[in-house]
Design a protein around this motif. Sequence first.
Motif, PDB file in Angstrom:
ATOM      1  N   PHE A 120      11.805  -1.542 -14.707  1.00 16.28           N
ATOM      2  CA  PHE A 120      10.386  -1.758 -14.422  1.00 16.28           C
ATOM      3  C   PHE A 120       9.524  -1.025 -15.450  1.00 16.28           C
ATOM      4  CE2 PHE A 120       6.340  -0.837 -12.441  1.00 16.28           C
ATOM      5  CZ  PHE A 120       6.027  -2.013 -11.772  1.00 16.28           C
ATOM      6  N   PHE A 121       9.919   0.177 -15.796  1.00 14.16           N
ATOM      7  CA  PHE A 121       9.182   1.006 -16.749  1.00 14.16           C
ATOM      8  C   PHE A 121       9.023   0.310 -18.099  1.00 14.16           C
ATOM      9  CE2 PHE A 121       9.316   4.831 -19.674  1.00 14.16           C
ATOM     10  CZ  PHE A 121       8.033   5.259 -19.403  1.00 14.16           C
ATOM     11  N   PHE A 122      10.041  -0.399 -18.546  1.00 15.36           N
ATOM     12  CA  PHE A 122       9.977  -1.106 -19.833  1.00 15.36           C
ATOM     13  C   PHE A 122       9.109  -2.351 -19.777  1.00 15.36           C
ATOM     14  CE2 PHE A 122      14.562   0.337 -20.763  1.00 15.36           C
ATOM     15  CZ  PHE A 122      14.107   1.601 -21.025  1.00 15.36           C
ATOM     16  N   TYR A 150      10.743  -0.466 -27.590  1.00 17.96           N
ATOM     17  CA  TYR A 150      11.177  -1.294 -26.469  1.00 17.96           C
ATOM     18  C   TYR A 150      12.552  -1.894 -26.741  1.00 17.96           C
ATOM     19  CZ  TYR A 150      11.795  -5.294 -23.451  1.00 17.96           C
ATOM     20  OH  TYR A 150      12.335  -6.199 -22.580  1.00 17.96           O
ATOM     21  N   GLU A 151      12.729  -2.435 -27.924  1.00 13.35           N
ATOM     22  CA  GLU A 151      13.999  -3.096 -28.257  1.00 13.35           C
ATOM     23  C   GLU A 151      15.167  -2.123 -28.154  1.00 13.35           C
ATOM     24  OE1 GLU A 151      11.233  -3.242 -30.209  1.00 13.35           O
ATOM     25  OE2 GLU A 151      10.628  -5.301 -29.735  1.00 13.35           O
ATOM     26  N   ASP A 152      15.013  -0.927 -28.709  1.00 18.94           N
ATOM     27  CA  ASP A 152      16.094   0.060 -28.642  1.00 18.94           C
ATOM     28  C   ASP A 152      16.338   0.533 -27.211  1.00 18.94           C
ATOM     29  OD1 ASP A 152      16.342  -0.149 -31.386  1.00 18.94           O
ATOM     30  OD2 ASP A 152      15.196   1.681 -31.804  1.00 18.94           O
ATOM     31  N   ALA A 153      15.262   0.733 -26.462  1.00 22.96           N
ATOM     32  CA  ALA A 153      15.400   1.190 -25.079  1.00 22.96           C
ATOM     33  C   ALA A 153      16.079   0.127 -24.228  1.00 22.96           C
ATOM     34  CB  ALA A 153      14.030   1.542 -24.513  1.00 22.96           C
ATOM     35  N   GLU A 154      15.698  -1.127 -24.403  1.00 26.38           N
ATOM     36  CA  GLU A 154      16.317  -2.208 -23.638  1.00 26.38           C
ATOM     37  C   GLU A 154      17.791  -2.369 -24.024  1.00 26.38           C
ATOM     38  OE1 GLU A 154      17.084  -5.135 -20.927  1.00 26.38           O
ATOM     39  OE2 GLU A 154      15.482  -3.647 -20.978  1.00 26.38           O
ATOM     40  N   ARG A 155      18.095  -2.204 -25.295  1.00 26.46           N
ATOM     41  CA  ARG A 155      19.488  -2.283 -25.740  1.00 26.46           C
ATOM     42  C   ARG A 155      20.320  -1.171 -25.065  1.00 26.46           C
ATOM     43  NH1 ARG A 155      18.679  -3.930 -30.422  1.00 26.46           N
ATOM     44  NH2 ARG A 155      17.859  -2.009 -31.305  1.00 26.46           N
ATOM     45  N   LEU A 156      19.772   0.035 -25.013  1.00 29.59           N
ATOM     46  CA  LEU A 156      20.461   1.144 -24.349  1.00 29.59           C
ATOM     47  C   LEU A 156      20.641   0.850 -22.866  1.00 29.59           C
ATOM     48  CD1 LEU A 156      21.659   4.011 -24.198  1.00 29.59           C
ATOM     49  CD2 LEU A 156      19.307   4.876 -23.993  1.00 29.59           C
ATOM     50  N   ARG A 157      19.605   0.343 -22.218  1.00 28.71           N
ATOM     51  CA  ARG A 157      19.705   0.014 -20.791  1.00 28.71           C
ATOM     52  C   ARG A 157      20.797  -1.024 -20.550  1.00 28.71           C
ATOM     53  NH1 ARG A 157      18.409  -3.305 -16.776  1.00 28.71           N
ATOM     54  NH2 ARG A 157      17.596  -4.903 -18.155  1.00 28.71           N
ATOM     55  N   GLN A 158      20.824  -2.040 -21.413  1.00 30.77           N
ATOM     56  CA  GLN A 158      21.858  -3.080 -21.277  1.00 30.77           C
ATOM     57  C   GLN A 158      23.265  -2.497 -21.432  1.00 30.77           C
ATOM     58  OE1 GLN A 158      21.675  -6.261 -20.327  1.00 30.77           O
ATOM     59  NE2 GLN A 158      19.474  -6.056 -20.026  1.00 30.77           N
ATOM     60  N   GLU A 159      23.428  -1.570 -22.360  1.00 29.41           N
ATOM     61  CA  GLU A 159      24.728  -0.909 -22.529  1.00 29.41           C
ATOM     62  C   GLU A 159      25.120  -0.141 -21.270  1.00 29.41           C
ATOM     63  OE1 GLU A 159      24.488   1.585 -26.016  1.00 29.41           O
ATOM     64  OE2 GLU A 159      24.056  -0.131 -27.327  1.00 29.41           O
ATOM     65  N   CYS A 160      24.153   0.479 -20.656  1.00 34.04           N
ATOM     66  CA  CYS A 160      24.424   1.296 -19.462  1.00 34.04           C
ATOM     67  C   CYS A 160      24.751   0.453 -18.232  1.00 34.04           C
ATOM     68  CB  CYS A 160      23.248   2.211 -19.163  1.00 34.04           C
ATOM     69  SG  CYS A 160      22.989   3.487 -20.415  1.00 34.04           S
ATOM     70  N   ILE A 181      19.546   8.061 -18.776  1.00 32.51           N
ATOM     71  CA  ILE A 181      18.709   9.261 -18.891  1.00 32.51           C
ATOM     72  C   ILE A 181      19.294  10.234 -19.916  1.00 32.51           C
ATOM     73  CG2 ILE A 181      17.990  11.340 -17.634  1.00 32.51           C
ATOM     74  CD1 ILE A 181      17.621   9.433 -15.167  1.00 32.51           C
ATOM     75  N   THR A 182      20.603  10.359 -19.928  1.00 33.08           N
ATOM     76  CA  THR A 182      21.277  11.266 -20.863  1.00 33.08           C
ATOM     77  C   THR A 182      20.971  10.904 -22.314  1.00 33.08           C
ATOM     78  OG1 THR A 182      23.050  11.664 -19.281  1.00 33.08           O
ATOM     79  CG2 THR A 182      23.539  12.132 -21.592  1.00 33.08           C
ATOM     80  N   HIS A 183      20.825   9.608 -22.594  1.00 33.39           N
ATOM     81  CA  HIS A 183      20.647   9.142 -23.972  1.00 33.39           C
ATOM     82  C   HIS A 183      19.231   8.649 -24.283  1.00 33.39           C
ATOM     83  CE1 HIS A 183      24.934   9.481 -24.697  1.00 33.39           C
ATOM     84  NE2 HIS A 183      25.120   8.924 -23.512  1.00 33.39           N
ATOM     85  N   CYS A 184      18.310   8.747 -23.340  1.00 34.00           N
ATOM     86  CA  CYS A 184      16.992   8.127 -23.521  1.00 34.00           C
ATOM     87  C   CYS A 184      16.194   8.728 -24.669  1.00 34.00           C
ATOM     88  CB  CYS A 184      16.198   8.142 -22.223  1.00 34.00           C
ATOM     89  SG  CYS A 184      15.594   9.756 -21.707  1.00 34.00           S
ATOM     90  N   SER A 185      16.436   9.979 -25.030  1.00 37.06           N
ATOM     91  CA  SER A 185      15.687  10.580 -26.135  1.00 37.06           C
ATOM     92  C   SER A 185      16.002   9.892 -27.465  1.00 37.06           C
ATOM     93  CB  SER A 185      15.975  12.081 -26.239  1.00 37.06           C
ATOM     94  OG  SER A 185      17.329  12.295 -26.553  1.00 37.06           O
ATOM     95  N   GLU A 186      17.127   9.209 -27.545  1.00 37.77           N
ATOM     96  CA  GLU A 186      17.529   8.501 -28.756  1.00 37.77           C
ATOM     97  C   GLU A 186      16.669   7.250 -29.008  1.00 37.77           C
ATOM     98  OE1 GLU A 186      21.690   7.659 -28.156  1.00 37.77           O
ATOM     99  OE2 GLU A 186      22.120   9.768 -27.705  1.00 37.77           O
ATOM    100  N   VAL A 187      15.926   6.810 -27.981  1.00 35.67           N
ATOM    101  CA  VAL A 187      15.129   5.592 -28.116  1.00 35.67           C
ATOM    102  C   VAL A 187      13.637   5.866 -27.892  1.00 35.67           C
ATOM    103  CG1 VAL A 187      17.046   4.049 -27.572  1.00 35.67           C
ATOM    104  CG2 VAL A 187      15.588   4.901 -25.716  1.00 35.67           C
ATOM    105  N   GLY A 188      13.232   7.113 -28.093  1.00 38.87           N
ATOM    106  CA  GLY A 188      11.825   7.462 -28.018  1.00 38.87           C
ATOM    107  C   GLY A 188      11.295   7.703 -26.620  1.00 38.87           C
TER     108      GLY A 188
END
Length: 192
Positions: A120-122, A150-160, A181-188
């Motif tokens: 939802f946040f994205f 957004y693209e990097d964050a969504e890609r990380l979410r999809q991986e998770c 959450i552990t990796h979210c700093s990697e996507v801003g």
Amino acid sequence: MGNTLYSKNRFKKIDITDIAVKKVRKISYHTLSSEQNDILFDLARIVLLTSKEKNQSNEVAITIDLDNIDNGWGISYGDEHGVDVCSDTISNHLLLTGNNVAIIHNHPSTQTLSIEDIGFFFRYARLKFMVVVTNQGTVHYIMKDDDYSYEDAERLRQECVEDLTKESSVTECYEAALDFITHCSEVGLYYR
């Protein structure tokens, strides 16, 4: 899922007490002014009080534009597992037109952000902060930093979530959120 924030609680619902409301601590949100920090502190307590007094300790969400607080804020009422923020006209309007929008909502358990919260946040570019207050008064938040993508964050979410299915347990879904959450700093994104 639509526009609903779900908090598939890992634990059973905890009724809000006056002690829990008093346990909400004032925190210094990354990048916010002292006045904005005060507003979010007050709203975190209001969320819990409103949930306790008007919604049987179920989810309540408050939406506000931190850059234009004179426009007021919207409030949405949910159930034990989620709240449809966009069901409130003011909240929906702020998500679509605000500049620095924050959503503060409670989770009836001790859980931090759910994987549904993260999705939802994205979805809303103007949504900069998502704050979760547990029914025991603990505050967690995530925000979009200057280097958010957004693209990097969504890609990380999809991986998770790639191994999750409709039959996945609540624990598996919560672990996917914790992995994000552990990796979210990697996507801003900034999490506390």
